[in-house]
Enzyme design. Sequence first.
Site, PDB file in Angstrom:
ATOM      1  N   ARG A 130      44.193   8.700  10.960  1.00 12.44           N
ATOM      2  CA  ARG A 130      43.898  10.130  10.825  1.00 12.44           C
ATOM      3  C   ARG A 130      42.878  10.661  11.840  1.00 12.44           C
ATOM      4  NH1 ARG A 130      48.553  10.088   9.073  1.00 12.44           N
ATOM      5  NH2 ARG A 130      48.973  10.492   6.866  1.00 12.44           N
ATOM      6  N   ASP A 166      43.765  12.380   2.847  1.00 14.56           N
ATOM      7  CA  ASP A 166      44.054  12.779   4.229  1.00 14.56           C
ATOM      8  C   ASP A 166      43.497  14.143   4.583  1.00 14.56           C
ATOM      9  OD1 ASP A 166      45.254  10.441   4.945  1.00 14.56           O
ATOM     10  OD2 ASP A 166      47.290  11.115   4.555  1.00 14.56           O
ATOM     11  N   ASP A 203      57.820  19.017   4.049  1.00 12.30           N
ATOM     12  CA  ASP A 203      56.611  19.827   3.864  1.00 12.30           C
ATOM     13  C   ASP A 203      56.221  20.557   5.146  1.00 12.30           C
ATOM     14  OD1 ASP A 203      56.432  19.040   1.247  1.00 12.30           O
ATOM     15  OD2 ASP A 203      54.874  17.547   1.573  1.00 12.30           O
ATOM     16  N   SER A 215      56.794   8.383  -1.444  1.00 14.10           N
ATOM     17  CA  SER A 215      56.012   9.046  -0.403  1.00 14.10           C
ATOM     18  C   SER A 215      55.476   7.955   0.509  1.00 14.10           C
ATOM     19  CB  SER A 215      54.863   9.838  -1.033  1.00 14.10           C
ATOM     20  OG  SER A 215      54.005  10.358  -0.039  1.00 14.10           O
TER      21      SER A 215
END
Length: 407
Positions: free
Chosen positions: A94, A123, A14, A178
């Site tokens: 994060r 996220d 990605d 994932s």
Amino acid sequence: MKKKVVLAYSGGLDTTAIIPWLIENFDYEVICCCVDCGQGNELDGLEERAKLSGASKLYIEDINDEFAEEYIMPCVQGGAVYEHKYLLGTSMARPAIAKKLVEIARKEGASAICHGATGKGNDQIRFELGIKALAPDLDIIAPWRMTDIWKFQSREDEIAYCHEKGIHLPFDASSSYSRDRNLWHISHEGLELEDPALTPNYEHLLVLGVTPQAAPDEETEVTIAFEKGVPVSVNGKEMKVADVIRTLNELGGKNGIGIVDIVENRVVGMKSRGVYETPGGTILMEAHDQLEELVLDRATMEVKKDIGNKLAQVVYEGKWFTPLCDALRAFIASTQQYVTGEVKMKLYKGNIIKAGSTSPYSLYSESLASFTTGDLYDHHDASGFITLFGLPLKVRAMKLAEAGKNK
């Protein structure tokens, strides 16, 4: 001079496809920033891949120690667990990543930050709230939400786009979970996990350890020492917090510790299922809880439980850089002054078994707790205490009985 954008770069398909996409659609100079929170060998070959894709520069920023000490430990000390199971591995990372992205953007004079988080996940919220709190003047680019110009619908589309741009990368379109990995944990989503009725394929899924069934038939003993709520040694060997976590990850993984299958409530309103591996974190939080049992008074523990639940929600929702989060962490820090001592445990096939705790600040008194009468406790005092403690109940019952007679 071209405007600059800092891309949160993982090296995956990605974010690799995003590099030429940014250049094509915005004419930006793309500066990649990979924040190392403990991803391990996932960082191999990143610089070549980023440059090959059109980035002008790649930063690889090691924040393992900062992540462990400034983000993980406040949550451990607070007992912050989201929906009783999730130990916040991705959630804690994060804001740490967002802070570093802002630092690099300031250093490079960038006008925007770009991330590759999807429009359905948590996220995007965590990254963007962090950026807004620390750098409200910077633009934020979220390709997955820009469906008018982000046309990709699959991995095959992204691979074809990269090939079209002359970028031949070691990715294929084969299905896989994932995953998000850092020092604290690894998460797994996708494939059979998207159906809550299906059993996870643990033999294919697990990365950090084994199932309890595959763990050794003998127990593993572990001793963790704390000073003011911070772990300082494992089995007598002094080490920094990040190494404590790495050591416990290894011990816990071998013994099938910390595997959680959860259907959680995302911030955006949907339920999602994932499997989290947090072997070291599960051990560390249990050890910390056991030590607090000895040293914290009842009233503080009651309030701290509520504070921990609130902190878990705040962190999960990406609100790390807020006055509320600051206040919650300040309360938690104030409770850790006497959380010093040693905790012994045995690890056995997914279980953490108590083996004894000691602290110079223990509030446990053997003479008080013993059935033998001691000098500090007179059994007769309990009568008056129970009379007063139960007075509201007695008065209510009497009044109800009186009201019943009047009818």
